[in-house]
Design a protein around this motif. Sequence first.
Motif, short mmCIF file in Angstrom:
data_model
loop_
_atom_site.label_atom_id
_atom_site.label_comp_id
_atom_site.label_asym_id
_atom_site.label_seq_id
_atom_site.Cartn_x
_atom_site.Cartn_y
_atom_site.Cartn_z
N ARG A 44 34.46 -17.83 -25.06
CA ARG A 44 33.64 -19.03 -24.82
C ARG A 44 34.13 -19.78 -23.60
NH1 ARG A 44 33.39 -24.63 -26.66
NH2 ARG A 44 35.57 -24.41 -27.23
N GLN A 45 35.44 -19.89 -23.46
CA GLN A 45 36.02 -20.58 -22.30
C GLN A 45 35.65 -19.87 -21.00
OE1 GLN A 45 40.19 -20.64 -23.21
NE2 GLN A 45 39.91 -21.91 -25.01
N ALA A 46 35.66 -18.54 -21.03
CA ALA A 46 35.31 -17.78 -19.83
C ALA A 46 33.87 -18.05 -19.42
CB ALA A 46 35.52 -16.28 -20.08
N ARG A 47 32.98 -18.16 -20.41
CA ARG A 47 31.58 -18.46 -20.11
C ARG A 47 31.43 -19.88 -19.58
NH1 ARG A 47 31.16 -15.65 -24.83
NH2 ARG A 47 30.73 -17.54 -26.06
N GLN A 48 32.21 -20.81 -20.11
CA GLN A 48 32.18 -22.18 -19.60
C GLN A 48 32.59 -22.21 -18.13
OE1 GLN A 48 34.84 -24.10 -22.33
NE2 GLN A 48 33.23 -24.64 -23.78
N ARG A 49 33.65 -21.46 -17.80
CA ARG A 49 34.12 -21.42 -16.41
C ARG A 49 33.05 -20.83 -15.50
NH1 ARG A 49 39.14 -19.83 -18.94
NH2 ARG A 49 38.69 -17.64 -18.54
N GLN A 50 32.34 -19.81 -15.98
CA GLN A 50 31.27 -19.20 -15.19
C GLN A 50 30.21 -20.25 -14.82
OE1 GLN A 50 29.87 -16.01 -17.81
NE2 GLN A 50 30.46 -14.53 -16.27
N VAL A 51 29.80 -21.02 -15.81
CA VAL A 51 28.74 -22.01 -15.58
C VAL A 51 29.23 -23.13 -14.67
CG1 VAL A 51 27.21 -23.69 -16.67
CG2 VAL A 51 27.57 -21.47 -17.75
N ILE A 52 30.47 -23.59 -14.89
CA ILE A 52 31.04 -24.63 -14.04
C ILE A 52 31.12 -24.16 -12.59
CG2 ILE A 52 33.16 -25.92 -13.52
CD1 ILE A 52 33.58 -26.09 -16.58
N GLN A 53 31.58 -22.91 -12.41
CA GLN A 53 31.64 -22.34 -11.06
C GLN A 53 30.25 -22.25 -10.45
OE1 GLN A 53 34.71 -21.30 -9.42
NE2 GLN A 53 33.27 -21.50 -7.72
N GLY A 54 29.27 -21.90 -11.28
CA GLY A 54 27.89 -21.82 -10.80
C GLY A 54 27.37 -23.18 -10.35
N GLY A 77 25.88 -26.75 -6.18
CA GLY A 77 25.99 -28.13 -5.72
C GLY A 77 26.45 -28.22 -4.29
N ALA A 78 27.26 -27.24 -3.85
CA ALA A 78 27.77 -27.23 -2.48
C ALA A 78 26.76 -26.64 -1.50
CB ALA A 78 29.06 -26.43 -2.41
N SER A 79 25.69 -26.05 -2.02
CA SER A 79 24.67 -25.44 -1.16
C SER A 79 23.85 -26.50 -0.44
CB SER A 79 23.75 -24.55 -2.00
OG SER A 79 22.59 -24.19 -1.28
N ASP A 104 20.26 -27.99 -14.81
CA ASP A 104 18.86 -28.14 -14.41
C ASP A 104 18.73 -28.82 -13.05
OD1 ASP A 104 17.63 -26.88 -16.55
OD2 ASP A 104 17.59 -28.69 -17.78
N ALA A 105 19.62 -29.79 -12.78
CA ALA A 105 19.55 -30.54 -11.52
C ALA A 105 19.78 -29.65 -10.30
CB ALA A 105 20.56 -31.68 -11.54
N VAL A 106 20.63 -28.62 -10.45
CA VAL A 106 20.90 -27.73 -9.31
C VAL A 106 19.97 -26.50 -9.31
CG1 VAL A 106 23.31 -28.44 -9.12
CG2 VAL A 106 22.74 -26.45 -10.53
N GLY A 107 19.01 -26.50 -10.25
CA GLY A 107 18.04 -25.39 -10.26
C GLY A 107 18.47 -24.19 -11.07
N GLY A 108 19.40 -24.40 -12.01
CA GLY A 108 19.89 -23.30 -12.83
C GLY A 108 21.04 -22.56 -12.17
N VAL A 109 21.73 -21.72 -12.94
CA VAL A 109 22.87 -20.97 -12.40
C VAL A 109 22.77 -19.50 -12.80
CG1 VAL A 109 24.43 -22.96 -12.40
CG2 VAL A 109 24.30 -21.50 -14.44
N ASP A 110 23.38 -18.65 -11.98
CA ASP A 110 23.46 -17.22 -12.28
C ASP A 110 24.86 -16.88 -12.78
OD1 ASP A 110 20.83 -16.77 -11.41
OD2 ASP A 110 21.49 -16.55 -9.33
N VAL A 111 24.94 -16.12 -13.86
CA VAL A 111 26.23 -15.71 -14.42
C VAL A 111 26.21 -14.22 -14.73
CG1 VAL A 111 26.70 -17.99 -15.41
CG2 VAL A 111 25.53 -16.26 -16.79
N GLU A 112 27.39 -13.66 -14.90
CA GLU A 112 27.53 -12.24 -15.26
C GLU A 112 27.93 -12.17 -16.72
OE1 GLU A 112 27.11 -8.25 -14.42
OE2 GLU A 112 26.76 -9.92 -13.03
N ASN A 113 27.01 -11.79 -17.59
CA ASN A 113 27.26 -11.76 -19.03
C ASN A 113 27.83 -10.40 -19.42
OD1 ASN A 113 27.27 -12.53 -21.72
ND2 ASN A 113 25.14 -11.94 -22.05
#
Length: 309
Positions: free
Chosen positions: A212-222, A227-229, A163-172
């Motif tokens: 589940r791990q793959a989805r976790q990595r997606q969100v962490i990468q997001g 955060g770097a933006s 929420d702090a970074v304004g949400g993330v986009d992932v490929e489901n």
Amino acid sequence: MERRRTRQKRKKRKFVSLILLIILVIGAVFAFNVYSSFNSALKNIVNKSALEKSEKREKDVSLKNKDAFTVLLLGVDEREGDKGRSDTMLLMSVNGEKNSVEMLSIPRDTRVNIAGKGKEDKINHAYAFGGVDMSAKTVEEFLDIPVDYYVEMNMDGFKEMVDAVGGVDVENSFAFSYGGESFDKGTIHLTGQQALEYTRMRKEDPQGDFGRQARQRQVIQGILNKGASINSIWKYNDILDALKTNMETNLSVDEMRAIQKNYAGARNNIKQEQIEGTGKKIDGIYYYIVPDEEKERVSTIFKEHLNLQ
């Protein structure tokens, strides 16, 4: 007439100069406030005593010299009345010379010897037995590599960071519903609560815990990308609040700065490894059993990336 125009030009130049000066002063004050707030917040999350120095390191890691290092990310599901368990265990090795990252999600049901306990159990129970240090030492024993740093995050904090970074986009990869949320196939935008449910589902996933791990990595990468933006500068208060209340690490402020300076390019070159095994019930309890040769294979990948062999 000419003199009047000259005076008007001078007034315009003075006015523009004044506006630029005001903007620079405001920018300087803002930058100072951001810098001070970040320093204060980061100092509050540093806990050097939680992880003892690895015995698998012959010499200290030099971030200044771009030495390769490891970080263990623990996503902890805290429960009332106990310390909780590490619902997520991500091991990363970061190589500054190669500007690359090796990342491994360790399945939480993996059967291992719990360091310091002299018993075999699920790897995620190590945190409940002995916190960060026992989790790290158990991973070290499991893969025969050092754990230099750790980052521990409350899973509720996972939601706040998104929420702090304004949400993330992932490929489901497939449509599913979980925890009262529905997730369409394809590119989707996730709020914090949605990201939490998105990364918790595993029983309906054809790949089980690996999915589940793959989805976790997606969100962490997001989170890392957002955060770097530059746009995240305007949300720094929200980001700092999420960090202060939900995160802990043994990385000092100076070490964080060194990583940002010397390893920034590595986040764009992340290779995800997978550790193979089979599910098996022992005394009625489900475990993920990893063969010795598979442990050796993964260990070799990390040792080479860490320049340890």
